[in-house]
Design an enzyme around this catalytic site. Structure first.
Site, PDB file in Angstrom:
ATOM      1  N   GLU A 150     -27.453  37.897 -76.020  1.00  0.00           N
ATOM      2  CA  GLU A 150     -27.952  38.442 -74.736  1.00  0.00           C
ATOM      3  C   GLU A 150     -28.985  37.564 -74.024  1.00  0.00           C
ATOM      4  O   GLU A 150     -30.110  37.996 -73.779  1.00  0.00           O
ATOM      5  CB  GLU A 150     -28.547  39.845 -74.966  1.00  0.00           C
ATOM      6  CG  GLU A 150     -27.555  40.836 -75.532  1.00  0.00           C
ATOM      7  CD  GLU A 150     -28.135  42.237 -75.700  1.00  0.00           C
ATOM      8  OE1 GLU A 150     -29.356  42.401 -75.564  1.00  0.00           O
ATOM      9  OE2 GLU A 150     -27.360  43.158 -75.968  1.00  0.00           O
ATOM     10  N   GLU A 164     -18.709  44.735 -80.174  1.00  0.00           N
ATOM     11  CA  GLU A 164     -19.489  45.989 -80.237  1.00  0.00           C
ATOM     12  C   GLU A 164     -18.844  47.069 -79.379  1.00  0.00           C
ATOM     13  O   GLU A 164     -19.525  47.784 -78.630  1.00  0.00           O
ATOM     14  CB  GLU A 164     -20.930  45.750 -79.763  1.00  0.00           C
ATOM     15  CG  GLU A 164     -21.630  44.599 -80.470  1.00  0.00           C
ATOM     16  CD  GLU A 164     -23.087  44.407 -80.058  1.00  0.00           C
ATOM     17  OE1 GLU A 164     -23.680  45.299 -79.421  1.00  0.00           O
ATOM     18  OE2 GLU A 164     -23.649  43.344 -80.398  1.00  0.00           O
TER      19      GLU A 164
HETATM   20  C1  XIL Z   1     -28.532  48.708 -81.399  1.00  0.00           C
HETATM   21  C2  XIL Z   1     -28.403  49.556 -82.643  1.00  0.00           C
HETATM   22  O1  XIL Z   1     -27.126  50.154 -82.695  1.00  0.00           O
HETATM   23  C3  XIL Z   1     -29.471  50.618 -82.667  1.00  0.00           C
HETATM   24  O2  XIL Z   1     -29.438  51.354 -83.876  1.00  0.00           O
HETATM   25  C4  XIL Z   1     -30.833  49.976 -82.483  1.00  0.00           C
HETATM   26  O3  XIL Z   1     -31.828  50.963 -82.425  1.00  0.00           O
HETATM   27  C5  XIL Z   1     -30.858  49.129 -81.224  1.00  0.00           C
HETATM   28  O4  XIL Z   1     -29.814  48.171 -81.275  1.00  0.00           O
HETATM   29  N1  XIL Z   1     -26.456  45.155 -78.351  1.00  0.00           N
HETATM   30  C6  XIL Z   1     -26.611  44.609 -79.601  1.00  0.00           C
HETATM   31  C7  XIL Z   1     -26.883  45.485 -80.765  1.00  0.00           C
HETATM   32  O5  XIL Z   1     -26.391  43.404 -79.773  1.00  0.00           O
HETATM   33  O6  XIL Z   1     -27.654  44.844 -81.743  1.00  0.00           O
HETATM   34  C8  XIL Z   1     -27.539  46.785 -80.331  1.00  0.00           C
HETATM   35  O7  XIL Z   1     -27.632  47.630 -81.484  1.00  0.00           O
HETATM   36  C9  XIL Z   1     -26.756  47.426 -79.222  1.00  0.00           C
HETATM   37  C10 XIL Z   1     -26.712  46.529 -78.023  1.00  0.00           C
END
Ligand code: XIL
Length: 389
Positions: free
Chosen positions: A173, A286
């Site tokens: 990101e 994701e």
């Molecule tokens: C999220 C997790 O799922 C949560 O449990 C945590 O509190 C915050 O992060 N993009 C990403 C992930 O790359 O690491 C994130 O995961 C969601 C957004």
């Protein structure tokens, strides 16, 4: 080869004979059925395996500690990503004091269940340890000290799991959501160490584990932002990194969708193809599709059509993955609505995963199965009789 041994064993006829009644007799009278039409093991991972695609999920301790989740995890998925367990804030909550327990447990589980691991994530502005961000903010950690700490962090973590991680999300990101997009100058790492730190992180990770596939991971970089502005910027940056010899192997598109916004599966396919044209692997890392719901406990969509838009968008994403041969994995960000991050992060939203709050498979699960079946086996040729010639 598979066909011959199947028929030699009495394949289709054997199956038909075992079923008394109409189905069996009908099957015997029809023209010979190719064994390609027989369902392979009916799981996401089983179907995807036929074409060398891995189906993954993010995992949090809840999944491993809850037997029903644990069973689905082992049965349906062939790659796992720690939801939080490998982030810097989790592994080194106190400077110099490491906690690898959750990460070790997950890697062990994966190895026991013939699953690969996506490491997530080494360089990100979020979920950093407090001691690090506080030290930088109050000036007790200088830029050069920060650089040294990052190098040490990457070597320690990547080195610990050397040879056991399939793909590492090295950097996560870094691009703005603006049009035009670019590397965010206000990012914690970029503002403190300059944009070259991203390529440097890849070089360190490669040195620490030369066999791991190293990924750049971001959201809204394939089909989601309506303009492709962010995708354009990431594409241009990747080309530049590759020209400079930075060891990047792949791009991960997170795939966090929301039914209230636009999304184009065609665009996603094109954007993934464009990354692949650079010689890179691609992955959906994701995937989830959120929508407005009645409440976090039940997560019933408040709009009837959203219940159809949700699996539709999952279908579009898996089709994009299937259409691009360089796409090596399709990962969902948790597989049950009860343990999804969405209700906690997006007020009023939920229903984002492929199993409901009671761990029953939803339409989105069957949509993925259906698309994987078509992708892996192809649609059967039409059966034509004399009259239709
Ligand atoms: C999220 C997790 O799922 C949560 O449990 C945590 O509190 C915050 O992060 N993009 C990403 C992930 O790359 O690491 C994130 O995961 C969601 C957004």
């Amino acid at each position: 080869m598979r066909r011959r041994s199947f028929l030699a064993m009495g394949g289709a006829a054997g199956v038909a004979a075992a079923i008394p009644g109409s189905a069996a007799t009908a099957a015997v009278r029809r023209p010979a059925v190719s064994p390609r039409h027989v369902d392979p093991p009916g799981t996401l991972r089983g179907l995807a395996e036929l074409i060398g695609l891995r189906i993954g999920t993010a995992v949090i301790p809840f999944d491993l500690n809850t037997p029903a989740y644990n069973a689905v995890l082992a049965e349906q998925f062939s790659v796992v990503t720690p939801g939080n367990a490998m982030k810097w804030g989790s592994v080194e909550p106190t400077k110099g004091v490491f906690d690898w327990s959750d990460a070790d447990t997950l890697v062990g589980f994966a190895e026991q269940h013939d699953q690969l691991v996506r490491g997530h994530t080494l360089l990100w502005h979020n979920q950093l340890p407090d001691w690090l961000t506080t030290g930088v903010a109050n000036g007790t950690i200088s830029s050069s000290a920060l650089m040294g700490l990052l190098e040490q962090h990457i070597f320690t973590e990547v080195g610990r799991y050397r040879g056991r991680i399939w793909q590492w999300d090295v950097a996560n990101e870094f691009f703005t959501d603006a049009n035009p997009s670019g590397i965010n100058p206000n990012d914690f790492w970029v503002s403190n160490l300059g944009p070259d730190i991203i390529g440097q992180a890849f070089r360190w990770a490669h040195e620490a584990d030369p066999h791991a596939l190293l990924f750049y991971n971001d959201y809204n970089i394939a089909g989601e932002d309506g303009t492709s502005a962010k995708s354009d910027a990431v594409f241009a940056w990747l080309r530049q990194m590759l020209d400079q010899g930075v060891p990047i192997d792949g791009v991960g598109n997170q795939g966090h969708l929301d039914t209230q916004f636009g999304f184009s599966g065609t665009r996603m396919t094109q954007d993934l193809q464009r990354y692949a044209s650079l010689g890179l692997k691609v992955a959906i890392t994701e995937a989830d599709v959120r929508t407005f719901v009645d409440g976090p406990a039940t997560q019933v969509p408040t709009d009837n059509l959203a219940a159809f838009a949700q699996p539709y968008e999952f279908g579009q994403m898996i089709k994009a993955a299937l259409a691009v041969p360089e796409c090596i994995s399709f990962t969902v960000w948790g597989f049950g609505d009860a343990d999804s991050w969405v209700p906690g992060f997006f007020t009023g939203e939920g229903y984002a995963t492929i199993y409901d709050v009671k761990l029953q498979p939803k339409l989105a699960f069957f949509e993925l199965m259906q698309e994987l079946k078509l992708g892996a086996l192809g649609a059967p040729r039409r059966v034509t009789g004399r009259a239709h010639r």
